[in-house]
Design a protein around this motif. Sequence first.
Motif, mmCIF file in Angstrom:
data_model
loop_
_atom_site.group_PDB
_atom_site.id
_atom_site.type_symbol
_atom_site.label_atom_id
_atom_site.label_comp_id
_atom_site.label_asym_id
_atom_site.label_seq_id
_atom_site.Cartn_x
_atom_site.Cartn_y
_atom_site.Cartn_z
ATOM 1 N N ALA A 84 5.313 8.222 -5.349
ATOM 2 C CA ALA A 84 5.287 8.335 -6.797
ATOM 3 C C ALA A 84 4.887 9.758 -7.174
ATOM 4 N N ASP A 85 5.426 10.239 -8.282
ATOM 5 C CA ASP A 85 5.125 11.606 -8.709
ATOM 6 C C ASP A 85 3.631 11.813 -8.938
ATOM 7 N N SER A 86 2.957 10.775 -9.390
ATOM 8 C CA SER A 86 1.547 10.911 -9.753
ATOM 9 C C SER A 86 0.646 11.213 -8.564
ATOM 10 N N ILE A 87 1.073 10.901 -7.369
ATOM 11 C CA ILE A 87 0.240 11.111 -6.192
ATOM 12 C C ILE A 87 0.883 12.048 -5.173
ATOM 13 N N LYS A 88 2.032 12.545 -5.459
ATOM 14 C CA LYS A 88 2.747 13.391 -4.521
ATOM 15 C C LYS A 88 1.925 14.635 -4.192
ATOM 16 N N GLY A 89 1.826 14.942 -2.914
ATOM 17 C CA GLY A 89 1.054 16.093 -2.475
ATOM 18 C C GLY A 89 -0.410 15.782 -2.205
ATOM 19 N N ARG A 90 -0.868 14.611 -2.643
ATOM 20 C CA ARG A 90 -2.272 14.232 -2.409
ATOM 21 C C ARG A 90 -2.391 13.054 -1.439
ATOM 22 N N PHE A 91 -1.423 12.165 -1.453
ATOM 23 C CA PHE A 91 -1.457 10.969 -0.605
ATOM 24 C C PHE A 91 -0.398 11.085 0.484
ATOM 25 N N THR A 92 -0.685 10.466 1.630
ATOM 26 C CA THR A 92 0.263 10.436 2.742
ATOM 27 C C THR A 92 0.307 9.029 3.323
ATOM 28 N N ILE A 93 1.501 8.481 3.410
ATOM 29 C CA ILE A 93 1.685 7.167 4.027
ATOM 30 C C ILE A 93 2.156 7.368 5.464
ATOM 31 N N SER A 94 1.652 6.522 6.356
ATOM 32 C CA SER A 94 2.067 6.574 7.754
ATOM 33 C C SER A 94 1.968 5.165 8.337
ATOM 34 N N ARG A 95 2.510 4.995 9.523
ATOM 35 C CA ARG A 95 2.443 3.678 10.143
ATOM 36 C C ARG A 95 2.347 3.804 11.653
ATOM 37 N N ASP A 96 1.795 2.759 12.259
ATOM 38 C CA ASP A 96 1.711 2.641 13.710
ATOM 39 C C ASP A 96 2.288 1.277 14.055
ATOM 40 N N ASN A 97 3.534 1.251 14.487
ATOM 41 C CA ASN A 97 4.185 -0.032 14.754
ATOM 42 C C ASN A 97 3.564 -0.756 15.943
ATOM 43 N N GLY A 98 2.961 -0.020 16.848
ATOM 44 C CA GLY A 98 2.284 -0.650 17.975
ATOM 45 C C GLY A 98 1.049 -1.424 17.565
ATOM 46 N N LYS A 99 0.487 -1.060 16.407
ATOM 47 C CA LYS A 99 -0.721 -1.722 15.901
ATOM 48 C C LYS A 99 -0.431 -2.566 14.663
ATOM 49 N N ASN A 100 0.843 -2.681 14.289
ATOM 50 C CA ASN A 100 1.208 -3.434 13.069
ATOM 51 C C ASN A 100 0.389 -2.982 11.866
ATOM 52 N N THR A 101 0.236 -1.684 11.737
ATOM 53 C CA THR A 101 -0.643 -1.142 10.706
ATOM 54 C C THR A 101 0.045 -0.037 9.921
ATOM 55 N N VAL A 102 -0.163 -0.051 8.626
ATOM 56 C CA VAL A 102 0.284 1.027 7.762
ATOM 57 C C VAL A 102 -0.947 1.638 7.102
ATOM 58 N N TYR A 103 -0.901 2.941 6.909
ATOM 59 C CA TYR A 103 -2.042 3.677 6.373
ATOM 60 C C TYR A 103 -1.660 4.388 5.079
ATOM 61 N N LEU A 104 -2.688 4.671 4.286
ATOM 62 C CA LEU A 104 -2.514 5.530 3.123
ATOM 63 C C LEU A 104 -3.698 6.496 3.090
ATOM 64 N N GLN A 105 -3.431 7.732 3.440
ATOM 65 C CA GLN A 105 -4.451 8.782 3.379
ATOM 66 C C GLN A 105 -4.450 9.339 1.961
ATOM 67 N N MET A 106 -5.585 9.266 1.303
ATOM 68 C CA MET A 106 -5.692 9.694 -0.084
ATOM 69 C C MET A 106 -6.684 10.843 -0.173
ATOM 70 N N ASN A 107 -6.201 12.005 -0.572
ATOM 71 C CA ASN A 107 -7.034 13.197 -0.720
ATOM 72 C C ASN A 107 -7.102 13.602 -2.184
ATOM 73 N N SER A 108 -8.068 14.429 -2.493
ATOM 74 C CA SER A 108 -8.232 14.951 -3.855
ATOM 75 C C SER A 108 -8.175 13.828 -4.881
ATOM 76 N N LEU A 109 -8.942 12.812 -4.664
ATOM 77 C CA LEU A 109 -8.900 11.647 -5.548
ATOM 78 C C LEU A 109 -9.375 11.974 -6.952
ATOM 79 N N LYS A 110 -8.758 11.309 -7.910
ATOM 80 C CA LYS A 110 -9.059 11.512 -9.328
ATOM 81 C C LYS A 110 -9.483 10.174 -9.940
ATOM 82 N N PRO A 111 -10.189 10.198 -11.045
ATOM 83 C CA PRO A 111 -10.570 8.932 -11.692
ATOM 84 C C PRO A 111 -9.375 8.049 -12.016
ATOM 85 N N GLU A 112 -8.249 8.648 -12.337
ATOM 86 C CA GLU A 112 -7.058 7.862 -12.658
ATOM 87 C C GLU A 112 -6.449 7.178 -11.444
ATOM 88 N N ASP A 113 -6.959 7.465 -10.259
ATOM 89 C CA ASP A 113 -6.520 6.743 -9.053
ATOM 90 C C ASP A 113 -7.266 5.428 -8.886
#
Length: 126
Positions: free
Chosen positions: A61-90
């Motif tokens: 989404a445009d609102s989080i582009k450049g601050r959040f990163t999605i990734s996954r590990d299929n071996g662990k059946n896990t998806v991640y969301l790394q969130m940096n520079s968090l704002k109150p609107e998050d």
Amino acid sequence: QVQLVESGGGLVQTGDSLRLSCVASGLAFSSYTMGWFRQAPGKEREFVASITWSGGITYYADSIKGRFTISRDNGKNTVYLQMNSLKPEDTALYHCARGQWWRAGIVAGTAGFGYWGQGTQVTVSS
């Protein structure tokens, strides 16, 4: 039993970082797009990010582009969301979701996701 279980939320200050995790069980994971959505009180659920089954394509989404990163590990059946520079609107309840179609491309709308987790709360103070 189908489960998507999110974790990693919490109360942080503006500018801080958090890493959300979502572990899937009881359903196929590695061949499906995964996504993150969020819902703030009194607002509609909104798309945050998604990642294709191989991890080769991501979409934000445009609102989080450049601050959040999605990734996954299929071996662990896990998806991640790394969130940096968090704002109150998050501030919101963050849900992970699994796409509906086998080896599909990127998906962004809620209609494209068939399984949802209960969510993990992220609160960002100013």
